[in-house]
Scaffold this active site. Sequence first.
Site, short mmCIF file in Angstrom:
data_model
loop_
_atom_site.label_atom_id
_atom_site.label_comp_id
_atom_site.label_asym_id
_atom_site.label_seq_id
_atom_site.Cartn_x
_atom_site.Cartn_y
_atom_site.Cartn_z
N CYS A 181 0.85 -1.17 0.00
CA CYS A 181 0.00 0.00 0.00
C CYS A 181 0.90 1.23 0.00
CB CYS A 181 -0.93 0.09 1.19
SG CYS A 181 -2.33 -1.00 1.06
N ARG B 135 4.27 -1.01 -4.60
CA ARG B 135 3.85 -1.43 -3.26
C ARG B 135 2.48 -2.10 -3.25
NH1 ARG B 135 6.88 1.58 0.73
NH2 ARG B 135 5.30 1.09 2.26
N TRP C 136 -2.72 -2.78 -1.65
CA TRP C 136 -2.53 -4.22 -1.66
C TRP C 136 -3.43 -4.73 -0.53
CZ3 TRP C 136 -0.81 -8.08 1.68
CH2 TRP C 136 -0.56 -9.32 1.07
N ASN D 249 -1.99 2.57 5.36
CA ASN D 249 -1.13 1.43 5.06
C ASN D 249 -0.94 0.66 6.36
OD1 ASN D 249 2.47 1.15 4.51
ND2 ASN D 249 0.91 -0.38 4.23
N GLY D 250 -1.29 -0.62 6.36
CA GLY D 250 -1.11 -1.42 7.56
C GLY D 250 -2.38 -2.20 7.88
N GLU E 175 15.54 -20.09 -4.42
CA GLU E 175 15.31 -18.78 -5.03
C GLU E 175 14.89 -18.93 -6.50
OE1 GLU E 175 14.75 -15.85 -4.35
OE2 GLU E 175 15.35 -14.62 -6.03
N LYS F 194 11.44 -17.45 -7.96
CA LYS F 194 11.38 -16.51 -9.08
C LYS F 194 10.39 -17.03 -10.13
CE LYS F 194 12.65 -13.67 -8.01
NZ LYS F 194 13.18 -13.11 -6.85
N GLU G 17 6.79 -16.71 -8.81
CA GLU G 17 6.35 -15.32 -8.66
C GLU G 17 5.87 -14.71 -9.96
OE1 GLU G 17 8.80 -12.86 -5.36
OE2 GLU G 17 10.03 -13.66 -6.95
N HIS H 115 13.88 -38.54 -0.85
CA HIS H 115 13.15 -38.82 0.40
C HIS H 115 11.68 -38.44 0.27
CE1 HIS H 115 16.78 -40.00 2.48
NE2 HIS H 115 17.38 -38.96 1.91
N LYS I 263 5.65 -5.18 -3.38
CA LYS I 263 7.00 -5.07 -2.82
C LYS I 263 6.91 -4.41 -1.46
CE LYS I 263 11.40 -4.27 -5.00
NZ LYS I 263 11.68 -5.64 -5.39
N1 HGA Z 1 -5.63 -3.00 5.61
C1 HGA Z 1 -5.81 -2.04 4.56
C2 HGA Z 1 -4.47 -1.54 4.05
C3 HGA Z 1 -3.71 -2.64 3.39
C4 HGA Z 1 -2.22 -2.50 3.38
O1 HGA Z 1 -1.60 -1.65 4.00
N2 HGA Z 1 -1.56 -3.42 2.68
O2 HGA Z 1 -0.21 -3.43 2.70
C5 HGA Z 1 -6.63 -2.60 3.43
O3 HGA Z 1 -6.80 -3.82 3.31
O4 HGA Z 1 -7.13 -1.82 2.64
#
Ligand code: HGA
Length: 605
Positions: free
Chosen positions: A2, A27, A74, A98-99, A477, A481, A484, A500, A600
Amino acid sequence: MCGIIGIVGQDTVADRLIEGLKRLEYRGYDSSGIAVLKDSKLLRSRAKGKIIALQSRLQSHPIDGNIGIAHTRWATHGAPTENNAHPHFAGTVGVVHNGIIENFTALRESFKGQREFVTETDTEVVAHLIDHEITLGAEPIEAFRKTLKKLSGAFALGIIIDGLDGHIYAARRGSPLAIGLGDGENYIGSDAIALASLSRDIIYLEEGDWAVITQHKIDIFDADDNPVVRPVTHTSGSLAAAKKGNYRHYMLKEIHEQPETVGHALTHYIDAFNHQAVSLEGLDFKDVSRLTIIACGTASYAGHVAKYWFEQIAELPCEIDIASEFRYRRPALDTKGMALAVSQSGETADTLAALRYCQSKGLKTGALVNVMTSTMAREADVALPINAGPEIGVASTKAFTAQLTSLLALSILAARQRGVIDEAREVELCSELTQVPRLVSEALLLDEDIQVLAQDLSKATSAFYLGRGALFPLALEGALKLKEISYIHAEGYAAGELKHGPIALIEEGTPVIVLAPHDELFEKTISNMQEVASRGARVILITDPEGALAAGHMADSVLISPACAMQTAPIVLSVAIQLLAYHTAVLLGTDVDQPRNLAKSVTVE
Ligand code: HGA
């Protein structure tokens, strides 16, 4: 994860917010939105998907004003829909976040029957809490302060309030947030990259800080609401230079930058003239009883490779753990030990929490990061740069090889400080390391061969990567890659472990990528290669000229990476696995730089 940006401007902000959001798109790219204050009224525009969708929405339905906040998401709570896109509004209040607000359910419950919630997000409750206080008569600053006290979890917040044209409220707990200083205007942003075209004078809010930002004034308060002054950092102009150039994708550009970025990392840690590891202030491995490396994702594989180096070169007991596990498993730590957090952004939530845990247990801590202004760099006892420059591709490439280069150099330093290598050995190891930029540029010449191999791989539904010793984490890795960016299922395995269990998955045509330079484990790995080949696997052997001579005929395809010393092989062979994943993904037509579901700088746990 985010991205947040905000401007208290003397001119209109919509275009500049979009420009800043684009820099933050790495992000998160589930949805995006902006809110502005126009004639003291909150207006907003949001769109599902990438920022380009928001941009075309704004073209057909423009909104603008001299103050605004914007967000690229995100999703953690609530599907990635337009309705769940930020900014979230409640009454007079607009919020970007964000969070994760961990107690959002209880907070929503506390409003039951009083307020209507229209999204599935944790964020919306923040707007309601502030608006609620304002309707009870609190001044906005007071409403904001009181709301912060009620929130638990991690957040960076940007808030604008209807009727309050000149103010952005901002707070930081757990998630990063910076303030940019302008001439007659000021800004907020998740990082200095977001603010690069607006300001180079940045204040990084510290844990628990909150702020009131106007055109001409920035008032910052600490977690106890005391006014504080935070230092201004002057960032370099290089942040603004993160452009794709002639490359089709950032990832390809970043893969090709590696001779240079590995060189930059080296310069900090190796005195190439005297072939010595550089002594670094505050870093002494001499009496360290154990090194604990903590990291997530690709950085954890760099740490895993480094475990081999620290143990073999420096005879230093070393463990590597995934930060999300480490932080909750209550590991027994020795106070004579040292913890090393490895993170490109220096903001990865789990790694940061693990670092803080180690500090609370009295360990000396280091942070190996790409962003020297990041939280980890500021909080660790010693901040160690990898100097890779901005990495925009979500799948890490140049940061990985710069982490490896730095870690190998640090293991040489540790070996000298612990007295386990003599001068001649130090010179030998350092001169091997100083050849890596050249070897990496030679490895890039494999590009065309790899494009051919990728055609077969792109038709597979599942693939295996095998390696031994320090190439085992590189196999992990390689598989990561491929997963991803191509979305092909892939597993990395220690070559000796396959029999195994997972060998049961090998059938006619299953691609197996074997990492086997001609080192002391070569014969063993080649035996494992034969075990899968005889069960129908389609083997791609990634080796060096001597290895190709000895075993090339046993594989279906061979990629000959330049000959290098055993210790540097994980760095040099990285190039082949990166290009293999890249070209496979391009053939499959995936969004290489912004693969689905990923982002990211993972600032949520
Ligand atoms: N929890 C909030 C913000 C998402 C976030 O910071 N993602 O890294 C949401 O879901 O919108």
